[in-house]
Design a protein around this motif. Structure first.
Motif, mmCIF file in Angstrom:
data_model
loop_
_atom_site.group_PDB
_atom_site.id
_atom_site.type_symbol
_atom_site.label_atom_id
_atom_site.label_comp_id
_atom_site.label_asym_id
_atom_site.label_seq_id
_atom_site.Cartn_x
_atom_site.Cartn_y
_atom_site.Cartn_z
ATOM 1 N N THR A 47 38.418 36.129 43.352
ATOM 2 C CA THR A 47 38.697 34.755 42.952
ATOM 3 C C THR A 47 39.566 34.794 41.704
ATOM 4 O OG1 THR A 47 36.691 34.589 41.584
ATOM 5 C CG2 THR A 47 36.531 33.875 43.887
ATOM 6 N N ILE A 70 35.373 26.687 39.980
ATOM 7 C CA ILE A 70 35.022 27.829 39.139
ATOM 8 C C ILE A 70 34.385 27.341 37.842
ATOM 9 C CG2 ILE A 70 35.890 29.773 37.782
ATOM 10 C CD1 ILE A 70 38.056 30.193 39.836
ATOM 11 N N CYS A 113 44.377 31.382 51.618
ATOM 12 C CA CYS A 113 43.492 31.156 50.472
ATOM 13 C C CYS A 113 42.972 29.722 50.474
ATOM 14 C CB CYS A 113 44.237 31.410 49.164
ATOM 15 S SG CYS A 113 45.073 33.007 49.075
ATOM 16 N N THR A 156 41.434 29.573 42.929
ATOM 17 C CA THR A 156 41.691 29.953 44.318
ATOM 18 C C THR A 156 41.052 31.303 44.602
ATOM 19 O OG1 THR A 156 43.429 30.213 45.999
ATOM 20 C CG2 THR A 156 43.876 31.145 43.820
ATOM 21 N N ASP A 157 40.958 31.634 45.872
ATOM 22 C CA ASP A 157 40.492 32.963 46.241
ATOM 23 C C ASP A 157 41.646 33.753 46.846
ATOM 24 O OD1 ASP A 157 40.823 31.834 48.736
ATOM 25 O OD2 ASP A 157 38.763 32.151 49.408
ATOM 26 N N ASN A 198 31.416 30.469 41.382
ATOM 27 C CA ASN A 198 32.393 29.717 42.163
ATOM 28 C C ASN A 198 31.878 29.383 43.556
ATOM 29 O OD1 ASN A 198 33.681 31.813 44.268
ATOM 30 N ND2 ASN A 198 33.200 32.901 42.358
ATOM 31 N N VAL A 215 38.818 26.828 45.100
ATOM 32 C CA VAL A 215 37.413 27.046 44.751
ATOM 33 C C VAL A 215 37.096 26.374 43.422
ATOM 34 C CG1 VAL A 215 37.146 29.218 46.017
ATOM 35 C CG2 VAL A 215 37.969 29.277 43.665
#
Length: 303
Positions: free
Chosen positions: A252, A20, A15, A164-165, A76, A18
Motif C-alpha cells: 500500500t 489509510i 490498483c 492506493t495499493d 488500511n 484505500v
C-alpha cells in the motif's frame, strides 16, 4: 520487456483506492517498536478481517515526537469497505494499545492529506479509568495513560487519507526463490522507500487470489488458477515453462507516485534474486480497481 535480463510483461497493475490511517508507534528500543508494530498490524488481509495492517519503515528517535525510535504503520482497507466500517475497525484495532509495554502512538498523516479524523482518545482513553491526563508531546495534543511500564501517550486524533495499493506476480524457478525474493523486496522497501508499506506476512509475499469464484460464485475470493503451477494441464495458465512457483507481492502507499517507487524497488529486488524468471501484475478487468499503473512506466522511475 527485458529488464536487466529478466522478462517483465508489458501490462499494468490494477490498483484500488484505500483508506489509510498512518500512525507512528514508538517504544523503548527499535527492536521493541518493530515487534509491537507487527503485533498491532496483526493478521491483516481484507479476505478475512475488516482492516489491513502494513509496515512502512523505521523512524529514528531524532525524528519522532517523543524522541524514541519508532515504526510507521499503515492501517488500511479498500474504499468500498466504507468510511464508517473503516473507522470502527481502526478503533477496535487500536484498543489493544495499552497492552503494549513502553509503546506510544502518534498520528503520522502527511500534512494536508487528511480527509477525515478518528477520535482515538475518546475510545482508547477510557483505558485510563479516570487517571488519564492531557499532554502535549512534540506538538501533538495527546492523552497520557498510566500503564505498568510507565505512561503511554496516545494522539487524540488520527487522520484518514486516501492512498492506493499495488501488486506484482513473480514467476520463479522454485518456491525457495519466491520466498527469497519477497524477503529481499520487504527489506528494501522498509529500509529505502518512504510512504510505501508492506503487508505483515511472514515472508512478505502471499499466495494470491482472484476476486469472486467461477465454481463457487458466492465466495468473495478464490484461487487465481492461471497462476497455480499444478493446474498447468487443466487450465490455461500464465506460468512460463521455466517457472515452477509463483508468489504475489502486494503493498500500500500514500500516493500513486509512491506506489510506483515501491513497485520499482520490488522489481529490482526480485531481479537481483537468483531463480526469478518473469514478473507481471494481475488484472481483474476492473473488478478490483480502476487505477492502472503500467509496469513500463514503473521501470522508468528513478528510485
Amino acid at each position: 520487456m527485458n529488464y536487466r535480463g529478466l522478462v517483465i510483461e508489458d501490462t499494468y497493475c490494477e490498483c484500488t483506492d484505500v483508506y489509510i490511517a498512518r500512525v507512528l508507534l514508538t517504544a523503548i528500543s527499535e527492536s521493541v517498536a518493530i515487534h509491537e508494530a507487527a503485533y498491532l498490524s496483526g493478521w491483516s488481509i481484507i479476505t478475512s478481517v475488516p482492516i489491513q495492517g502494513c509496515i512502512e519503515g523505521f523512524v529514528p528517535s531524532a525524528e519522532t515526537p517523543d524522541g524514541r525510535p519508532g515504526v510507521l504503520i499503515q492501517l488500511n482497507a479498500p474504499t468500498p469497505v466504507g468510511a464508517e466500517p473503516f473507522r470502527r475497525a481502526v478503533l477496535e484495532r487500536l484498543y489493544i494499545l495499552p497492552h503494549l509495554p513502553t509503546c506510544s502512538l502518534f498520528d503520522a498523516t502527511p500534512e494536508g492529506r487528511a480527509e477525515d479524523w478518528i477520535d482515538v482518545a475518546a475510545h482508547v482513553g477510557r483505558w485510563g479509568d479516570g487517571f488519564e491526563r492531557d499532554v502535549v508531546i512534540g506538538g501533538h495534543d495527546a492523552l497520557s495513560i498510566p500503564i505498568m511500564t510507565g505512561d503511554q501517550v496516545v494522539d487524540r486524533k488520527i487522520g484518514v487519507c486516501i492512498g492506493t495499493d499495488g501488486v506484482l506476480e513473480i514467476f520463479a524457478r522454485d518456491a525457495a526463490s519466491c520466498v527469497a525474493g519477497a524477503q529481499e523486496a520487504v527489506a528494501r522497501i522498509v529500509r529505502d522507500v518512504r510512504d510505501v508499506a508492506v503487508f505483515n506476512y511472514p515472508v512478505g509475499g502471499i499466495s494470491g487470489a482472484k476476486v469472486g469464484g467461477t465454481t463457487y460464485t458466492e465466495e468473495g475470493v478464490t484461487i487465481n488458477e492461471p497462476f497455480c503451477p499444478s493446474l498447468r494441464k487443466i487450465v490455461k495458465t500464465k506460468i512460463p515453462d521455466a517457472a515452477n512457483a509463483v508468489i504475489e507481492f502486494p503493498m500500500t502507499a500514500i500516493s500513486e507516485a509512491a506506489v510506483r517507487l515501491g513497485l520499482k524497488a520490488a522489481i529490482d529486488a526480485f531481479t537481483d534474486t537468483p531463480g526469478s524468471v518473469e514478473i507481471t501484475a494481475p488484472s481483474f478487468g476492473g473488478a478490483w480497481g480502476g487505477r492502472h499503473v503500467y509496469l513500463r512506466d514503473v521501470l522508468e522511475v528513478d528510485g
